[in-house]
Design an enzyme around this catalytic site. Sequence first.
Site, PDB file in Angstrom:
ATOM      1  CG  HIS A 191       0.296  -0.038   2.815  1.00 27.29           C
ATOM      2  ND1 HIS A 191       0.539   1.291   2.480  1.00 27.29           N
ATOM      3  CD2 HIS A 191       0.482  -1.480   3.078  1.00 27.29           C
ATOM      4  CE1 HIS A 191       0.545   0.840   4.751  1.00 27.29           C
ATOM      5  NE2 HIS A 191       0.537  -0.146   4.682  1.00 27.29           N
ATOM      6  NE  ARG A 240      -1.298  -0.813   6.835  1.00 24.63           N
ATOM      7  CZ  ARG A 240      -1.977  -1.021   7.950  1.00 24.63           C
ATOM      8  NH1 ARG A 240      -2.824  -1.136   8.257  1.00 24.63           N
ATOM      9  NH2 ARG A 240      -1.680  -2.356   8.685  1.00 24.63           N
ATOM     10  CD  GLU A 275       2.496  -5.723   7.553  1.00 26.23           C
ATOM     11  OE1 GLU A 275       2.732  -6.763   8.167  1.00 26.23           O
ATOM     12  OE2 GLU A 275       3.079  -4.281   7.620  1.00 26.23           O
ATOM     13  CG  HIS A 315      -0.211  -4.810   4.944  1.00 21.82           C
ATOM     14  ND1 HIS A 315      -0.964  -3.479   5.466  1.00 21.82           N
ATOM     15  CD2 HIS A 315      -1.640  -5.446   4.353  1.00 21.82           C
ATOM     16  CE1 HIS A 315      -1.967  -3.851   5.088  1.00 21.82           C
ATOM     17  NE2 HIS A 315      -2.223  -4.919   4.647  1.00 21.82           N
TER      18      HIS A 315
HETATM   19  C1  DG2 Z   1       4.067  -1.883   9.204  1.00 21.61           C
HETATM   20  C2  DG2 Z   1       5.119  -1.971   8.380  1.00 21.61           C
HETATM   21  O1  DG2 Z   1       3.183  -2.470   8.085  1.00 21.61           O
HETATM   22  O2  DG2 Z   1       6.342  -1.707   9.956  1.00 21.61           O
HETATM   23  O3  DG2 Z   1       2.567  -2.361  10.634  1.00 21.61           O
HETATM   24  O4  DG2 Z   1       4.610  -0.439  10.814  1.00 21.61           O
HETATM   25  O5  DG2 Z   1       2.606  -2.086   5.568  1.00 21.61           O
HETATM   26  O6  DG2 Z   1       1.223  -1.802   6.559  1.00 21.61           O
HETATM   27  O7  DG2 Z   1       3.099  -0.115   7.046  1.00 21.61           O
HETATM   28  P1  DG2 Z   1       2.586  -1.255   7.057  1.00 21.61           P
HETATM   29  C3  DG2 Z   1       3.532  -1.847  10.464  1.00 21.61           C
HETATM   30  P2  DG2 Z   1       7.890  -2.485   9.685  1.00 21.61           P
HETATM   31  O8  DG2 Z   1       7.386  -3.663   9.872  1.00 21.61           O
HETATM   32  O9  DG2 Z   1       8.945  -2.488   8.191  1.00 21.61           O
HETATM   33  O10 DG2 Z   1       8.780  -1.625  10.846  1.00 21.61           O
END
Ligand code: DG2
Length: 248
Positions: A11, A62, A89, A183
């Site tokens: 995203h 997102r 995610e 993600h």
């Molecule tokens: C980010 C990834 O996920 O963070 O959950 O903070 O891709 O959904 O923005 P996304 C989060 P990192 O593992 O790179 O810190």
Amino acid sequence: MAVGTLVLLRHGESVWNAENLFTGWVDVPLSEKGVAEAKRGGALMREANLLPEVVHTSLLRRAISTANIALDAADRHWIPVRRDWRLNERHYGALQGKNKKQTLEEFGEEQFMLWRRSYDTPPPPIEPGTEFSQDADPRYADLGPDLPLTECLLDVVKRMVPYWESEIVPDLRAGRTVLVAAHGNSLRALIKHLDGISDEAIAGLNVPTGIPLRYDLDEDLKPVTAGGTYLDPDAAADAIKAVANQGR
Ligand code: DG2
């Protein structure tokens, strides 16, 4: 010879990416920059004549918004869509809502990177019923006791690979160009599986926001080009560095 074409799209920047907060399953929207990234991602697909015929997304806005915006820009807003929590995610446990820089300062580099990038060490679990938990969220009601309270990348691989095999592979085998809008960590899990990356080496792989990554797959669904090809390789290289350095 390639038999299937897969496009992976993280995203666009979310408002919590912009504020440097651990997000996980918290359902935050795109930032203005993220909307622009999603549009550009769709324009890149259109320019490359890489036109998805089906899209798979997570249950988080997102990824859903990014897919909608990118497909609109590519004039493919009409294709069938599949959504599933297994593309969500990684659940970031008790870190959800915490600032990455402050977490790094409080716990130190080693612990911070263990939580962010180790393969099998999950962050502490989130307390059910708290602000950033998902236990009362109706979209996960069917999960019951399987609702995660935290996850490491290994846990994401364990839910993502069965989804890949049962839902995405049949679309590829049917000859469709498949877009997966998801993600940073759910795509890392899929890339690990596709490219056969070791548990150790996956720590060094980061996925930029909003830049389509094209994989041509052979008849065994192995990548013809290891690591796939970003549609804008220079922008991807810069953005990958920025993701790796988050928190610093
Ligand atoms: C980010 C990834 O996920 O963070 O959950 O903070 O891709 O959904 O923005 P996304 C989060 P990192 O593992 O790179 O810190």
